[in-house]
Each structure stands twice: as structure tokens, then as C-alpha cells.
Design a protein around this motif. Structure first.
Motif, PDB file in Angstrom:
ATOM      1  N   THR A  10       0.856  -1.181   0.000  1.00 45.82           N
ATOM      2  CA  THR A  10       0.000   0.000   0.000  1.00 45.82           C
ATOM      3  C   THR A  10       0.893   1.231   0.000  1.00 45.82           C
ATOM      4  OG1 THR A  10      -1.727  -1.112   1.294  1.00 45.82           O
ATOM      5  CG2 THR A  10      -1.799   1.294   1.220  1.00 45.82           C
ATOM      6  N   LEU A  11       0.627   2.155  -0.902  1.00 51.23           N
ATOM      7  CA  LEU A  11       1.381   3.400  -0.958  1.00 51.23           C
ATOM      8  C   LEU A  11       0.664   4.409  -0.071  1.00 51.23           C
ATOM      9  CD1 LEU A  11       3.881   4.634  -2.148  1.00 51.23           C
ATOM     10  CD2 LEU A  11       2.594   5.223  -4.203  1.00 51.23           C
ATOM     11  N   ARG A  12       1.154   4.551   1.173  1.00 51.79           N
ATOM     12  CA  ARG A  12       0.451   5.356   2.166  1.00 51.79           C
ATOM     13  C   ARG A  12       0.435   6.828   1.782  1.00 51.79           C
ATOM     14  NH1 ARG A  12       2.869   2.658   7.643  1.00 51.79           N
ATOM     15  NH2 ARG A  12       4.580   4.114   7.170  1.00 51.79           N
ATOM     16  N   ALA A  13      -0.748   7.416   1.840  1.00 55.71           N
ATOM     17  CA  ALA A  13      -0.866   8.837   1.543  1.00 55.71           C
ATOM     18  C   ALA A  13      -0.251   9.685   2.647  1.00 55.71           C
ATOM     19  CB  ALA A  13      -2.339   9.205   1.357  1.00 55.71           C
ATOM     20  N   GLU A  14      -0.264   9.169   3.892  1.00 58.36           N
ATOM     21  CA  GLU A  14       0.189   9.969   5.036  1.00 58.36           C
ATOM     22  C   GLU A  14       1.667  10.336   4.968  1.00 58.36           C
ATOM     23  OE1 GLU A  14      -2.723   6.882   6.842  1.00 58.36           O
ATOM     24  OE2 GLU A  14      -1.354   7.047   5.115  1.00 58.36           O
ATOM     25  N   ASP A  15       2.497   9.412   4.454  1.00 61.54           N
ATOM     26  CA  ASP A  15       3.943   9.663   4.444  1.00 61.54           C
ATOM     27  C   ASP A  15       4.626   9.249   3.152  1.00 61.54           C
ATOM     28  OD1 ASP A  15       3.675   6.932   4.724  1.00 61.54           O
ATOM     29  OD2 ASP A  15       4.944   6.751   6.507  1.00 61.54           O
ATOM     30  N   HIS A  16       3.831   8.822   2.148  1.00 59.24           N
ATOM     31  CA  HIS A  16       4.360   8.406   0.851  1.00 59.24           C
ATOM     32  C   HIS A  16       5.335   7.237   0.954  1.00 59.24           C
ATOM     33  CE1 HIS A  16       3.291  12.265  -1.619  1.00 59.24           C
ATOM     34  NE2 HIS A  16       2.236  11.626  -1.131  1.00 59.24           N
ATOM     35  N   ARG A  17       5.128   6.393   1.958  1.00 59.86           N
ATOM     36  CA  ARG A  17       5.902   5.180   2.126  1.00 59.86           C
ATOM     37  C   ARG A  17       5.143   3.999   1.511  1.00 59.86           C
ATOM     38  NH1 ARG A  17       9.649   2.161   1.947  1.00 59.86           N
ATOM     39  NH2 ARG A  17      10.985   3.470   3.260  1.00 59.86           N
ATOM     40  N   LEU A  18       5.822   3.242   0.634  1.00 59.16           N
ATOM     41  CA  LEU A  18       5.259   1.998   0.141  1.00 59.16           C
ATOM     42  C   LEU A  18       5.503   0.924   1.200  1.00 59.16           C
ATOM     43  CD1 LEU A  18       3.961   0.146  -1.940  1.00 59.16           C
ATOM     44  CD2 LEU A  18       6.208  -0.112  -3.023  1.00 59.16           C
ATOM     45  N   VAL A  19       4.416   0.503   1.829  1.00 56.39           N
ATOM     46  CA  VAL A  19       4.480  -0.524   2.867  1.00 56.39           C
ATOM     47  C   VAL A  19       4.232  -1.871   2.203  1.00 56.39           C
ATOM     48  CG1 VAL A  19       3.416  -1.345   5.002  1.00 56.39           C
ATOM     49  CG2 VAL A  19       3.675   1.108   4.605  1.00 56.39           C
ATOM     50  N   HIS A  20       5.142  -2.808   2.371  1.00 51.10           N
ATOM     51  CA  HIS A  20       5.026  -4.111   1.723  1.00 51.10           C
ATOM     52  C   HIS A  20       5.734  -5.160   2.569  1.00 51.10           C
ATOM     53  CE1 HIS A  20       9.276  -3.967   0.400  1.00 51.10           C
ATOM     54  NE2 HIS A  20       9.058  -2.671   0.271  1.00 51.10           N
ATOM     55  N   ASP A  21       5.517  -6.417   2.251  1.00 51.94           N
ATOM     56  CA  ASP A  21       6.189  -7.489   2.973  1.00 51.94           C
ATOM     57  C   ASP A  21       7.704  -7.375   2.813  1.00 51.94           C
ATOM     58  OD1 ASP A  21       3.675  -8.452   3.539  1.00 51.94           O
ATOM     59  OD2 ASP A  21       3.786 -10.170   2.176  1.00 51.94           O
ATOM     60  N   ALA A  22       8.418  -7.737   3.876  1.00 50.65           N
ATOM     61  CA  ALA A  22       9.876  -7.835   3.831  1.00 50.65           C
ATOM     62  C   ALA A  22      10.260  -9.269   4.193  1.00 50.65           C
ATOM     63  CB  ALA A  22      10.510  -6.834   4.780  1.00 50.65           C
ATOM     64  N   TYR A  23      11.562  -9.572   4.097  1.00 45.83           N
ATOM     65  CA  TYR A  23      11.972 -10.970   4.221  1.00 45.83           C
ATOM     66  C   TYR A  23      13.224 -11.108   5.081  1.00 45.83           C
ATOM     67  CZ  TYR A  23       8.823 -10.932   0.312  1.00 45.83           C
ATOM     68  OH  TYR A  23       7.716 -10.704  -0.481  1.00 45.83           O
ATOM     69  N   LEU A  24      13.127 -11.986   6.075  1.00 45.23           N
ATOM     70  CA  LEU A  24      14.296 -12.401   6.830  1.00 45.23           C
ATOM     71  C   LEU A  24      14.884 -13.596   6.081  1.00 45.23           C
ATOM     72  CD1 LEU A  24      15.851 -11.825   9.506  1.00 45.23           C
ATOM     73  CD2 LEU A  24      14.612 -13.768  10.470  1.00 45.23           C
ATOM     74  N   VAL A  25      16.145 -13.477   5.693  1.00 46.21           N
ATOM     75  CA  VAL A  25      16.773 -14.498   4.853  1.00 46.21           C
ATOM     76  C   VAL A  25      18.158 -14.814   5.401  1.00 46.21           C
ATOM     77  CG1 VAL A  25      15.510 -13.757   2.797  1.00 46.21           C
ATOM     78  CG2 VAL A  25      17.733 -12.752   3.283  1.00 46.21           C
ATOM     79  N   LYS A  26      18.783 -15.821   4.818  1.00 46.71           N
ATOM     80  CA  LYS A  26      20.176 -16.106   5.143  1.00 46.71           C
ATOM     81  C   LYS A  26      20.922 -16.468   3.867  1.00 46.71           C
ATOM     82  CE  LYS A  26      19.537 -20.998   6.457  1.00 46.71           C
ATOM     83  NZ  LYS A  26      19.702 -21.973   7.552  1.00 46.71           N
ATOM     84  N   VAL A  27      22.220 -16.280   3.918  1.00 45.14           N
ATOM     85  CA  VAL A  27      23.056 -16.606   2.763  1.00 45.14           C
ATOM     86  C   VAL A  27      23.197 -18.127   2.675  1.00 45.14           C
ATOM     87  CG1 VAL A  27      25.297 -16.303   1.666  1.00 45.14           C
ATOM     88  CG2 VAL A  27      24.301 -14.434   3.005  1.00 45.14           C
ATOM     89  N   LYS A  28      22.917 -18.661   1.497  1.00 50.77           N
ATOM     90  CA  LYS A  28      22.989 -20.107   1.283  1.00 50.77           C
ATOM     91  C   LYS A  28      24.421 -20.623   1.367  1.00 50.77           C
ATOM     92  CE  LYS A  28      19.092 -21.283  -1.760  1.00 50.77           C
ATOM     93  NZ  LYS A  28      18.730 -21.800  -3.091  1.00 50.77           N
ATOM     94  N   ASP A  29      24.534 -21.849   1.823  1.00 58.11           N
ATOM     95  CA  ASP A  29      25.775 -22.587   1.638  1.00 58.11           C
ATOM     96  C   ASP A  29      25.964 -22.759   0.132  1.00 58.11           C
ATOM     97  OD1 ASP A  29      27.636 -24.700   1.209  1.00 58.11           O
ATOM     98  OD2 ASP A  29      27.186 -25.531   3.180  1.00 58.11           O
ATOM     99  N   PRO A  30      27.131 -22.396  -0.414  1.00 54.94           N
ATOM    100  CA  PRO A  30      27.335 -22.507  -1.861  1.00 54.94           C
ATOM    101  C   PRO A  30      27.018 -23.894  -2.418  1.00 54.94           C
ATOM    102  CG  PRO A  30      29.136 -21.288  -0.867  1.00 54.94           C
ATOM    103  CD  PRO A  30      28.296 -21.809   0.263  1.00 54.94           C
ATOM    104  N   ALA A  31      27.154 -24.921  -1.592  1.00 48.07           N
ATOM    105  CA  ALA A  31      26.873 -26.280  -2.054  1.00 48.07           C
ATOM    106  C   ALA A  31      25.397 -26.486  -2.364  1.00 48.07           C
ATOM    107  CB  ALA A  31      27.320 -27.295  -1.001  1.00 48.07           C
ATOM    108  N   LYS A  32      24.532 -25.619  -1.812  1.00 45.81           N
ATOM    109  CA  LYS A  32      23.095 -25.735  -2.023  1.00 45.81           C
ATOM    110  C   LYS A  32      22.593 -24.850  -3.168  1.00 45.81           C
ATOM    111  CE  LYS A  32      22.070 -26.860   2.817  1.00 45.81           C
ATOM    112  NZ  LYS A  32      21.303 -26.446   4.025  1.00 45.81           N
ATOM    113  N   ALA A  33      23.465 -24.046  -3.729  1.00 48.95           N
ATOM    114  CA  ALA A  33      23.059 -23.137  -4.801  1.00 48.95           C
ATOM    115  C   ALA A  33      22.700 -23.906  -6.066  1.00 48.95           C
ATOM    116  CB  ALA A  33      24.167 -22.134  -5.090  1.00 48.95           C
TER     117      ALA A  33
END
Length: 415
Positions: free
Chosen positions: A363-386
Motif C-alpha cells: 500500500t502506498l500510504r498517503a500519510e507519508d508516501h511510504r510503500l508498505v510491503h512485505d519484507a523478508y528475513l533471509v540467510k546466505v545459502k551454503d554454496p553447495a546448495k546453490a
């Protein structure tokens, strides 16, 4: 409206002419598009420490958005004339100030995009307000753009320091990293990151043992890294809040001084695929971080990233994906408004629901012009799993939009 007429009579005549164009719908004849042209400006770091994060790749992303828009609408587009221009701000606010004025005033840019480096982004936001033209920040993390420095002409599209801190800072602390030593670049981005991460760590029950500003940019962090094991109490976590080439230098020197062997884990405030590529996935494997988007999130994200790679030979960073998303929705708003007049385009943008390959549940909030959207907690893969080159990221958890960005800042006043 970019008029070159100077007398009151001429202005009145032009106004009467526009009024006679009627309806407000799109017009390929350019009746309500100034100069029958839309100019999209990409103000970025073309050759410095953030060039891989943004840079030429961001220019190409905006060009891709323009090409897709013209293909989608054809003769029904508000104008067939869409030009993408670029400039290098060298990560300096004074250069960004000058370049933004040049792009808005002389080159007639209707909207600017990207702008890594928070101090530069804040300068551009001021010029956007003075010029009454739109600016879409995708690359700078400062929360001030949707806080005390917000204005009706500036939009925040991708991420900010709050999102990063309340993902990584809180989660790493909850997982046992209770004491932190933070190092941060000594300018607006780093200062904001340090403040937000401190709040998040302490809110999760942790403690910041020490925090030091570092020169920006820099290739030598030895003074700070050698200091870490001697702190009392010794920290569990080194919070590296640098970005781009600076972050790569921190990680390489963290490995060189074997801080992990000394019981100090690494937490990264902001990490892009280009950073992982520069440092090496083997050195960062298992590192948890928060991101706005990653290219192998799902089939929709991958499909767009595949098209981008066909054009550039590289996988996109989340900043480059955000540039495409922002430029696309700007052009869609112009199409709906039937004009490139900033105030009318903003009416179409404010409150817009956005659910594209980049921003989920947005949602692009009218109050502060911030696009609020899902974010992601991730981790760097072991290269062997790429599964292929550039497959660096593994999803740990999805952070819902409201949690990722919080409530609008009381410091933001749009009027």
C-alpha cells in the motif's frame, strides 16, 4: 506543466487551450503531457562503491519499465515519447543537489529515481519539493524521507533503516546475540541505522556494548575490528552497518582477523547480492539479514529477474527491481491521470494498492508516501546448495508489511 511562455496573456491563452482539450483521458497527441514527452531521470552512483547495487543496472531497470509501458499501451499511451536520462551523483550531497536541479530544470525530468547515499537522497528530496517534481527513492535507507524530511513530491519505495533493524537487529538478539558492538558509516545512512538498530536490539532484550562511527568511504577497518575482542564485556555480535564496497571491506577484514574464532559473530545491516558476489558466498554462508526482495523469491520474481538478466547479463539487486516497480507505477499513474502534472499524478499514487513481482501486499500510504510491503528475513545459502550462479539467498521468514514498516511517523507533515 513545463511551459516556456512568459507573459500573463500567453499563459491565459495556454490555459484556455488546455481547457478546450476536454475529458482528462489519455491523449497520444500530448495535450496534457508537457512537451509531449515524459522524462525519467536516474540519479545514481555510476562508478563508485554503490555502482553494483544501483548504478548502470538501475538505469537499465527504469529503461525496461519504459519499454514495457510503451509495449503495453501502444497507441493508447499518454505519450509514446518516454526518455530515460542518467547522472552520477558521486555519493556527494552537493553533487546530487546540482545534478537534480539540472535534471529537473534543464533536462525537464518529470520524475527522478534511485539515489543511493542517504545524505544525497535528502538533498534530492529538497530539490524535488522546490521544483514541484516527483522523486522516488529506492536506494537510500534513511527514515527521514518518510519522517521529518517528508514532502508531497517524494516517495519511499523499497526499504528503510526501520525495516532492516526490526528484522535483523531484533531476530539476531532473540536468537542469542545479546551484546553488540556496532560500527557504522559516519553520515546520514549510518547514523540512522545505528539509532534504529540500537532501539531494536535493546527492545529485544539485548545491549549495545559500544558503537563507533567509521569514515565514509573507507577500505581499512582494522582499528575497529581489532578493538572488538578487547571490549568489556566482549560482544557476542559485530553489527556491520556499512553497505556496498565498504561492507565488502569490513567482511574481508572480519575474516582476516578471525573474529568468529574469538566468539564474535557477524550481523550485517544491509546486504545485496552484489555484496555477496564481491565477498564470496562461502565467507557469508549462514549470515542472516533482512531484505526488501530477492530474485528467486518465487516464480513471479524469477520471471522478471530472468528478463532483466537477458538485458544486462546479471541478476538484479532489490534496488534495481524497486526502480522498475517505481517507474512502472509512476507511468501507470500518469496514464490514469492523463497528465504528467505532479500534483495530479500524486492523487493517483496516494493510497494505491500494489501487488507486483517486487512489492507483495503493498500500500502506498498517503500519510507519508511510504510503500508498505512485505519484507523478508533471509540467510546466505551454503554454496553447495546453490542451484545456479547468483543463487545466494534462502528464505527464513516473511515479515508482514505492517510489522516491517510500522506506523507513519508523527514527524511527517505533508502540507
Amino acid at each position: 506543466m513545463k511551459r516556456r511562455l512568459s507573459t500573463g496573456v500567453a499563459l491565459a491563452a495556454a490555459g484556455a487551450l488546455l481547457a478546450g482539450c476536454g475529458g482528462g483521458g489519455p491523449s497520444s497527441g500530448g495535450g496534457k503531457i508537457s512537451d509531449d514527452q515524459i522524462v525519467l531521470g536516474v540519479l545514481t552512483d555510476l562508478s563508485g562503491i554503490y555502482a553494483d547495487i544501483a548504478g548502470p543496472g538501475s538505469v537499465e531497470a527504469v529503461q525496461m519499465a519504459a519499454d514495457d509501458f510503451k509495449k503495453k499501451y501502444g497507441d493508447k499511451a499518454v505519450t509514446k515519447n518516454i526518455e530515460v536520462i542518467k547522472a552520477d551523483h558521486q555519493n556527494k550531497p552537493e553533487v546530487a543537489n546540482t545534478q537534480a536541479r539540472e535534471m529537473y530544470d534543464r533536462k525537464k525530468a518529470d520524475a527522478l529515481f534511485d539515489v543511493p547515499t542517504s545524505s544525497a537522497a535528502l538533498a534530492v528530496a529538497t530539490i524535488a519539493q522546490q521544483s514541484k517534481r516527483l522523486y522516488f527513492n529506492t536506494a537510500a535507507a534513511t527514515t527521514e524521507l518518510a519522517g521529518k524530511s517528508c514532502n508531497p513530491y517524494t516517495y519511499e519505495w523499497a526499504y528503510d533503516a526501520y525495516m532492516l533493524a526490526h528484522g535483523t537487529g531484533a531476530k539476531v538478539t532473540e536468537q542469542g546475540g545479546k551484546s553488540w558492538y556496532m560500527i557504522y558509516p559516519d553520515y546520514a545512512f549510518g547514523q540512522d541505522m545505528q539509532a534504529k538498530f540500537t532501539t531494536a536490539v535493546e527492545g529485544a532484550g539485548g545491549k549495545v556494548v559500544a558503537k563507533d562511527p567509521t569514515p565514509f568511504p573507507s577500505d581499512n577497518y582494522s582499528t575497529f575490528l581489532l578493538k572488538a575482542p578487547g571490549l568489556k564485556p566482549k560482544p557476542d555480535v559485530l553489527g556491520a552497518l556499512q553497505a556496498g564496497g565498504d561492507l565488502a571491506n569490513v567482511v574481508k577484514q572480519y575474516e582476516q582477523f578471525k573474529l568468529r574464532d574469538k566468539g564474535i559473530e557477524l550481523a550485517v545491516g544491509l546486504l545485496f547480492d552484489s555484496d555477496i558476489n564481491a565477498v564470496g558466498a562461502d565467507k557469508l554462508a549462514g549470515t542472516t539479514f533482512t531484505t526488501a526482495w530477492f530474485w528467486n523469491l518465487d516464480d513471479e520474481a524469477r520471471a522478471w529477474a530472468d528478463r532483466y538478466k537477458e538485458r544486462t547479463g546479471k541478476r538484479p539487486t532489490f534496488d534495481q527491481a524497486a526502480d522498475y516497480s517505481a517507474a512502472t507505477h509512476y507511468l501507470e499513474a500518469v496514464q490514469k491521470a492523463g497528465t504528467d502534472k505532479a500534483e495530479e499524478v500524486s492523487k493517483k499514487l496516494d493510497g494505491m494498492k500494489i501487488d507486483d513481482f517486487f512489492a507483495r501486499g503493498g500500500t502506498l500510504r498517503a500519510e507519508d508516501h511510504r510503500l508498505v510491503h512485505d519484507a523478508y528475513l533471509v540467510k546466505v545459502k551454503d554454496p553447495a546448495k546453490a542451484e545456479e550462479d547468483g543463487d545466494y539467498t534462502e528464505l527464513v521468514d516473511t515479515i508482514p508489511a505492517a510489522e516491517a514498516f510500522g506506523q507513519p511517523s508523527p514527524d511527517c507533515h505533508m502540507s
